[in-house]
Design an enzyme around this catalytic site. Sequence first.
Site, PDB file in Angstrom:
ATOM      1  N   ASP A  16       0.826  -1.216   0.000  1.00 42.83           N
ATOM      2  CA  ASP A  16       0.000   0.000   0.000  1.00 42.83           C
ATOM      3  C   ASP A  16       0.858   1.263   0.000  1.00 42.83           C
ATOM      4  O   ASP A  16       2.054   1.223   0.313  1.00 42.83           O
ATOM      5  CB  ASP A  16      -0.943   0.015   1.211  1.00 42.83           C
ATOM      6  CG  ASP A  16      -0.213   0.034   2.548  1.00 42.83           C
ATOM      7  OD1 ASP A  16       0.810  -0.668   2.689  1.00 42.83           O
ATOM      8  OD2 ASP A  16      -0.654   0.769   3.461  1.00 42.83           O
ATOM      9  N   ASP A  49       8.605   4.533  -1.470  1.00 38.52           N
ATOM     10  CA  ASP A  49       7.939   3.937  -0.299  1.00 38.52           C
ATOM     11  C   ASP A  49       6.738   3.120  -0.740  1.00 38.52           C
ATOM     12  O   ASP A  49       5.636   3.651  -0.849  1.00 38.52           O
ATOM     13  CB  ASP A  49       7.533   5.037   0.679  1.00 38.52           C
ATOM     14  CG  ASP A  49       7.061   4.505   2.017  1.00 38.52           C
ATOM     15  OD1 ASP A  49       7.158   3.298   2.242  1.00 38.52           O
ATOM     16  OD2 ASP A  49       6.597   5.312   2.842  1.00 38.52           O
ATOM     17  N   GLU A  51       0.203  -1.157   5.632  1.00 40.42           N
ATOM     18  CA  GLU A  51       1.338  -0.726   6.473  1.00 40.42           C
ATOM     19  C   GLU A  51       1.193   0.732   6.856  1.00 40.42           C
ATOM     20  O   GLU A  51       1.446   1.125   7.998  1.00 40.42           O
ATOM     21  CB  GLU A  51       2.654  -0.951   5.712  1.00 40.42           C
ATOM     22  CG  GLU A  51       3.903  -0.730   6.544  1.00 40.42           C
ATOM     23  CD  GLU A  51       4.436   0.691   6.566  1.00 40.42           C
ATOM     24  OE1 GLU A  51       5.350   0.976   7.353  1.00 40.42           O
ATOM     25  OE2 GLU A  51       3.941   1.546   5.788  1.00 40.42           O
ATOM     26  N   GLU A  52       0.773   1.530   5.878  1.00 41.09           N
ATOM     27  CA  GLU A  52       0.755   2.987   6.080  1.00 41.09           C
ATOM     28  C   GLU A  52      -0.303   3.445   7.070  1.00 41.09           C
ATOM     29  O   GLU A  52      -0.289   4.586   7.501  1.00 41.09           O
ATOM     30  CB  GLU A  52       0.538   3.703   4.737  1.00 41.09           C
ATOM     31  CG  GLU A  52       1.655   3.481   3.717  1.00 41.09           C
ATOM     32  CD  GLU A  52       2.938   4.210   4.065  1.00 41.09           C
ATOM     33  OE1 GLU A  52       3.003   4.877   5.117  1.00 41.09           O
ATOM     34  OE2 GLU A  52       3.891   4.099   3.266  1.00 41.09           O
ATOM     35  N   GLU A  66      12.166  -0.323   3.403  1.00 45.25           N
ATOM     36  CA  GLU A  66      11.673   1.046   3.613  1.00 45.25           C
ATOM     37  C   GLU A  66      12.802   1.957   3.150  1.00 45.25           C
ATOM     38  O   GLU A  66      13.976   1.574   3.204  1.00 45.25           O
ATOM     39  CB  GLU A  66      11.401   1.309   5.106  1.00 45.25           C
ATOM     40  CG  GLU A  66      10.114   0.716   5.641  1.00 45.25           C
ATOM     41  CD  GLU A  66       8.864   1.365   5.087  1.00 45.25           C
ATOM     42  OE1 GLU A  66       8.908   2.562   4.718  1.00 45.25           O
ATOM     43  OE2 GLU A  66       7.841   0.678   5.007  1.00 45.25           O
ATOM     44  N   HIS A 110       5.914  10.129   0.974  1.00 41.51           N
ATOM     45  CA  HIS A 110       4.693  10.740   1.523  1.00 41.51           C
ATOM     46  C   HIS A 110       4.488  12.179   1.053  1.00 41.51           C
ATOM     47  O   HIS A 110       3.866  12.971   1.745  1.00 41.51           O
ATOM     48  CB  HIS A 110       4.686  10.729   3.078  1.00 41.51           C
ATOM     49  CG  HIS A 110       4.662   9.347   3.663  1.00 41.51           C
ATOM     50  ND1 HIS A 110       4.163   9.084   4.908  1.00 41.51           N
ATOM     51  CD2 HIS A 110       5.071   8.155   3.160  1.00 41.51           C
ATOM     52  CE1 HIS A 110       4.281   7.764   5.150  1.00 41.51           C
ATOM     53  NE2 HIS A 110       4.833   7.205   4.096  1.00 41.51           N
TER      54      HIS A 110
HETATM   55 ZN   LIG Z   1       6.794   2.475   3.797  1.00 41.11          ZN
END
Ligand SMILES: [Zn+2]
Length: 377
Positions: A79, A107, A139-140, A164, A350
């Site tokens: 995700d 990511d 995960e996020e 990561e 992000h």
């Molecule tokens: Zn990540």
Amino acid sequence: MTVQETLAELVAIDSVSSRSNVEIANYLAHRSVGLGFQVKRFPYTDDKGVEKVNLIALAGADFAQGPPEVELALVGHTDTVPYDPNWNEALTLTERDGKLFSRGACDTKAFIAAALSAIEVVDLQKLTKPLALVFTADEEIGLIGAKRLAEVRAFHTRYAIVGEPTSLRPMRAGKGYCLAEITVKGREAHSAYPALGSSAVVGAARLITRIENIGNRLRSDEHTAFDPPFTTLNVGLIRGGTAKNVIAGECKFTLEWRPIPAQGPEKLLELLSFAIEEEKKSDSGLVFEVDSARTDEGYETSANSRLVNLLEQLTGYKTGTVAFGTEAAQMTELGAEAVVLGPGDIRVAHRTGEFVPVNQLEQCVEILKDSIRALCF
Ligand SMILES: [Zn+2]
């Protein structure tokens, strides 16, 4: 298929956490089977009713005899965080100046692409110890997929590399992540007659002062590998009262803390409940409720671990520590000496304009290939 082509296919599948990840999991299952893996799906429905799946691809062992004993697990979450709909590169991998832009580029789809490319050049027939690819969901939004795998003991693994963005520096420890909302309930009254009420705002303020002292006490326990080298606390939000001339009936605040691995999430919760008991003694009219939304453990793998030594040698970097939450804690629960490593920089993840440097992506393929050869052959 080149690693860049694989990454382009991965980012083209929109896998924002709010959507189902079944499409990307099917893609990864198809690729894994093509490479000679056996796959097993661990489906679940998330709390919004959306279908999610964790996928494990396994070589050198099978699921027939129950949860497999794996030597090395390469772990990547499927995700991504949401993207601005105006960012037209979000689902189209775009190269500029040696960088590959798109949502998830670093990511953590770059790591997944590198893992698939590494395996393409490894002869799985020659494995002497089992290898797993672990593709997780959600995960996020709180490591939910990995937590489910840990809960059902889906497999056991000696080593895990968790993808990561670390700019390829191996990270052998990480702080935990914990969050609680604290509600203080008092009794409303006209502010001209304080004896008739109990102020929730004052009670919250006094408790926050006690929490500050707890923070100072926790500092005495240092872990020098971290910056800062102790558990940190933050009261980030506070809201209370209804009017300037009303004694406040309710006050809520958030408490976030990032414990060093040795302290664990419970340590602060214990000290907090002790502080609340003390506070009730000074005003018995107050009620305190603690709703702990997150109590994610940190993780730590020994500096002498074979995996740590191997990755230091392969990357040329000394290991470090991460300040953000990762699935390494769940892999540790599953038996692993875990290290977090991947191409790209967490500081560009992000956000619009997320990218992975081409050279790091390609280098990651080599690191993972050499790791598999060193640990599974
Ligand atoms: Zn990540």
